[in-house]
Design an enzyme around this catalytic site. Structure first.
Site, mmCIF file in Angstrom:
data_model
loop_
_atom_site.group_PDB
_atom_site.id
_atom_site.type_symbol
_atom_site.label_atom_id
_atom_site.label_comp_id
_atom_site.label_asym_id
_atom_site.label_seq_id
_atom_site.Cartn_x
_atom_site.Cartn_y
_atom_site.Cartn_z
ATOM 1 N N CYS A 114 0.829 -1.209 0.000
ATOM 2 C CA CYS A 114 0.000 0.000 0.000
ATOM 3 C C CYS A 114 0.865 1.262 0.000
ATOM 4 O O CYS A 114 1.482 1.584 -0.997
ATOM 5 C CB CYS A 114 -0.999 -0.018 1.156
ATOM 6 S SG CYS A 114 -2.297 1.226 0.960
ATOM 7 N N HIS A 215 -3.729 -4.919 0.498
ATOM 8 C CA HIS A 215 -3.274 -5.285 1.844
ATOM 9 C C HIS A 215 -3.368 -6.791 2.065
ATOM 10 O O HIS A 215 -4.352 -7.270 2.655
ATOM 11 C CB HIS A 215 -4.115 -4.566 2.904
ATOM 12 C CG HIS A 215 -3.771 -3.133 3.087
ATOM 13 N ND1 HIS A 215 -2.813 -2.699 3.980
ATOM 14 C CD2 HIS A 215 -4.250 -2.019 2.474
ATOM 15 C CE1 HIS A 215 -2.728 -1.380 3.921
ATOM 16 N NE2 HIS A 215 -3.581 -0.944 3.020
ATOM 17 N N GLU A 217 -1.949 -8.521 4.199
ATOM 18 C CA GLU A 217 -1.967 -8.856 5.628
ATOM 19 C C GLU A 217 -3.390 -8.867 6.183
ATOM 20 O O GLU A 217 -3.625 -9.392 7.268
ATOM 21 C CB GLU A 217 -1.075 -7.885 6.422
ATOM 22 C CG GLU A 217 -1.698 -6.539 6.772
ATOM 23 C CD GLU A 217 -1.684 -5.534 5.621
ATOM 24 O OE1 GLU A 217 -1.434 -5.927 4.467
ATOM 25 O OE2 GLU A 217 -1.941 -4.333 5.899
#
Ligand code: MN
Length: 237
Positions: A114, A215, A217
């Site tokens: 990002c 993202h 994660e």
């Protein structure tokens, strides 16, 4: 064994700070969990305003992760702040830009997420649109908040000749950004784009640099391909 250095974030003086409003250094736990799940040894590297320590810090680890966060202060790409610019931390920008150059100098690998993609682009001489609304091309909703990051929201097209060829060519990702790449740094190749043309991943194979605009994660615990992205970073990049 691969040691990953996550470059840390800071809370400086926001009123929500726990621990009696003392400034904090932190990273998202999900990054640590995702990296450890694919075998990495993870350390957190705090922002150091004395950049002279950077060669030593980067020397401690094999690869660097640049995480998400604030907007990058636009003077780092030669612009004044637009009214739609959000919060910035120039200490962090300066440290991360210097870290990118040190990573390249030492021949180590780097993965950006990002803001990490945007920072990599700025560090290598590119620029950003300070808000999606300033871009001619950005037509999609790229800031899906408050919808949670574990939900994917828009399609991207991945270059099958790129390092991300282990992902489907038409892929669905989450999206938590209000800024996008404008002028791409000449050392970076765009390797994924949203259907509106926004750059969603970049790489430089020779320099071992990879970054994505989404993202992983937020989704790695649910989506096998996203975990493979961390596996690729830790064990192949
Ligand atoms: Mn997006």
């Amino acid at each position: 064994m691969t040691t990953i250095g996550i470059l840390g974030s800071q809370f400086l003086d926001t009123p929500e700070l726990p621990f009696h409003q003392f400034p904090l250094t932190y990273t998202r736990t999900a990054f640590i969990d995702a990296l450890q799940s694919v075998g990495a040894t993870v350390i957190l590297i705090p922002i150091d305003q004395e950049l002279a320590k950077l060669p030593e810090l980067i020397g401690l680890i094999d690869k660097v992760l640049l995480t998400g966060g604030e907007d990058i202060a636009p003077h780092f790409y030669g612009q004044d702040p637009h009214p739609l610019l959000s919060n910035t931390n120039a200490y962090r920008d300066q440290f991360e830009i210097a870290a990118v150059h040190e990573v390249i100098r030492q021949g180590k690998a780097l993965f950006g997420v990002c803001r990490g993609q945007q920072l990599l682009n700025v560090a290598l001489g590119g620029s950003l649109y300070q808000d999606l609304s300033l871009s001619e091309t950005a037509k999609l909703k790229h800031l899906q908040a408050p919808t949670k990051a574990e939900f994917t929201s828009h399609f991207i097209q991945i270059d099958p000749q790129s390092s991300l060829n282990f992902l489907p060519e038409r892929y669905h990702v989450n999206s938590y950004h209000h800024q996008v790449i404008d002028r791409l740094a000449k050392d970076l190749t765009p390797i994924a784009q949203a259907t509106d043309g926004v750059i969603e991943a970049v790489e430089n194979k020779a320099k071992r640099l990879l970054a994505v605009q989404w993202h992983p994660e937020g989704t790695w615990h649910k989506i096998a391909e996203e975990r493979r992205l961390f596996d690729y970073f830790v064990n192949q990049l």
